[in-house]
Design a protein around this motif. Structure first.
Motif, PDB file in Angstrom:
ATOM      1  N   VAL A 237      -0.496   9.696  11.092  1.00 32.99           N
ATOM      2  CA  VAL A 237      -0.444   8.332  11.651  1.00 32.99           C
ATOM      3  C   VAL A 237      -0.006   8.363  13.116  1.00 32.99           C
ATOM      4  CG1 VAL A 237       0.571   6.034  11.438  1.00 32.99           C
ATOM      5  CG2 VAL A 237      -0.072   7.306   9.372  1.00 32.99           C
ATOM      6  N   ALA A 262      -4.992   5.081   6.844  1.00 34.48           N
ATOM      7  CA  ALA A 262      -4.750   4.438   5.549  1.00 34.48           C
ATOM      8  C   ALA A 262      -5.760   4.910   4.504  1.00 34.48           C
ATOM      9  CB  ALA A 262      -4.815   2.918   5.705  1.00 34.48           C
ATOM     10  N   TYR A 263      -7.000   5.103   4.941  1.00 33.76           N
ATOM     11  CA  TYR A 263      -8.064   5.606   4.061  1.00 33.76           C
ATOM     12  C   TYR A 263      -7.728   7.020   3.582  1.00 33.76           C
ATOM     13  CZ  TYR A 263     -12.716   7.672   3.139  1.00 33.76           C
ATOM     14  OH  TYR A 263     -13.787   8.338   2.596  1.00 33.76           O
ATOM     15  N   MET A 265      -4.694   8.371   3.525  1.00 31.50           N
ATOM     16  CA  MET A 265      -3.475   8.294   2.726  1.00 31.50           C
ATOM     17  C   MET A 265      -3.780   7.857   1.299  1.00 31.50           C
ATOM     18  SD  MET A 265      -0.206   8.712   2.601  1.00 31.50           S
ATOM     19  CE  MET A 265       0.326   8.772   4.309  1.00 31.50           C
ATOM     20  N   ARG A 266      -4.726   6.967   1.125  1.00 33.32           N
ATOM     21  CA  ARG A 266      -5.092   6.494  -0.214  1.00 33.32           C
ATOM     22  C   ARG A 266      -5.544   7.661  -1.101  1.00 33.32           C
ATOM     23  NH1 ARG A 266      -9.965   4.548  -2.465  1.00 33.32           N
ATOM     24  NH2 ARG A 266      -9.668   3.005  -4.109  1.00 33.32           N
TER      25      ARG A 266
END
Length: 306
Positions: A237, A262-263, A265-266
């Protein structure tokens, strides 16, 4: 007086069979594996236009050609060094060397020729770029490859030459290593940790059979592997924001980088929850999508908004 091949007892068919097959030479070079490195080289070169001279097609062509040969040569030499271990793994047992279709001496000469040609082609591009490529080859073949048999920490060492294409593309345009080039290197370095841990988990039994010291091999529950992946994704990040902080990119890239983080991390959280082969494969697929999209977004920001 002419002497035919038949008269000497060497038929034309026998002579042809003694030559390496094009398919096996390609498998030694592994051009598909080099593709991502070439994408990084190209995008880093284009991104550096914002702080350096104009795009030069001849220099760019030499950069891509030299990088291709250097990367493919490294793959061939790596397979020579690991041929005995490759023979123990199902996914590599039919490669040209363990399969007996090419001799180690031929493969070594082929790999050295490719690597040497790659470095020669890079010389007109710039001394800095050539030195970075040569350093990457040395670390990959002389340190990382032997280290894989001794410690799972070799993944961090291997991430260094794996991130060199970013600096090669940057220095080919600018002629120097600066904070913006280092930010691209840092992104590529961190990205490799979840990428290769996902591969290590998927093929942990195969790696264990060959004696490679992967994290997945020494982590039967997957807890340590999942933590390493999550830490790398969390670190991505702020690291992916560095190009904007250093003035290379603007808000478009920064917003895109946060969404892509975020993608990523998912997928990492899914692996942490499931620790399954399916989740690892999904993480691997996500990582392969994440990096080129992130770099393409960076280039679009540099070209159209800066």
């Amino acid at each position: 007086m002419k002497t035919s091949l038949t008269e000497t007892g060497i038929g034309a068919a026998t002579w042809r069979r003694s030559l390496p097959r094009a398919k096996d030479l390609l498998q030694l070079a592994r051009p598909r594996l080099a593709t991502l490195g070439l994408v990084v080289v190209a995008l880093a070169y284009v991104a550096a236009q914002s702080v350096a001279q104009e795009f030069e097609p001849a220099r760019f062509s030499l950069l891509l050609a030299g990088s291709t040969f250097a990367l493919c040569g490294a793959s061939a030499i790596n397979q020579v060094m690991e041929r005995d271990l490759d023979a123990l793994m199902r996914r590599t047992e039919n490669r040209p060397l363990p399969g007996g279709r090419i001799s180690p001496a031929t493969a070594a000469a082929y790999g050295a020729a490719l690597s040497g040609l790659g470095l020669l082609l890079l010389l007109p591009v710039g001394a800095m770029t050539t030195a970075i490529a040569a350093g990457g080859l040395a670390i990959y073949l002389l340190i990382y490859t032997p280290l894989k048999r001794h410690t799972a920490a070799s993944t961090l060492v291997g991430a260094v030459p794996g991130a060199m294409p970013a600096l090669m593309g940057w220095t080919a345009m600018t002629g120097a290593v600066d904070s913006r080039g280092i930010s691209l290197f840092a992104i590529l370095f961190l990205w490799q940790i979840p990428h290769f841990h996902a591969i290590g988990w998927m093929y942990r039994d195969d790696y264990a059979r060959a004696g490679f010291k992967t994290l997945g091999r020494s982590d039967p529950t997957g807890g340590s592997t999942a933590r390493q992946i999550l830490l790398a994704c969390v670190a991505m990040v702020p690291v992916s924001a560095l190009p904007s902080l250093f003035g290379l990119t603007g808000w478009f890239y920064l917003a895109s980088a946060m969404m892509l983080a975020a993608y990523f991390m998912r997928a990492a959280l899914r692996f942490n929850a499931e620790r399954s082969g399916t989740a690892a494969r999904n993480l691997l697929r996500t990582s392969v999508i994440y990096l080129p999209v992130l770099l393409l977004t960076l280039v679009l920001d540099v070209v159209f908004t800066r």
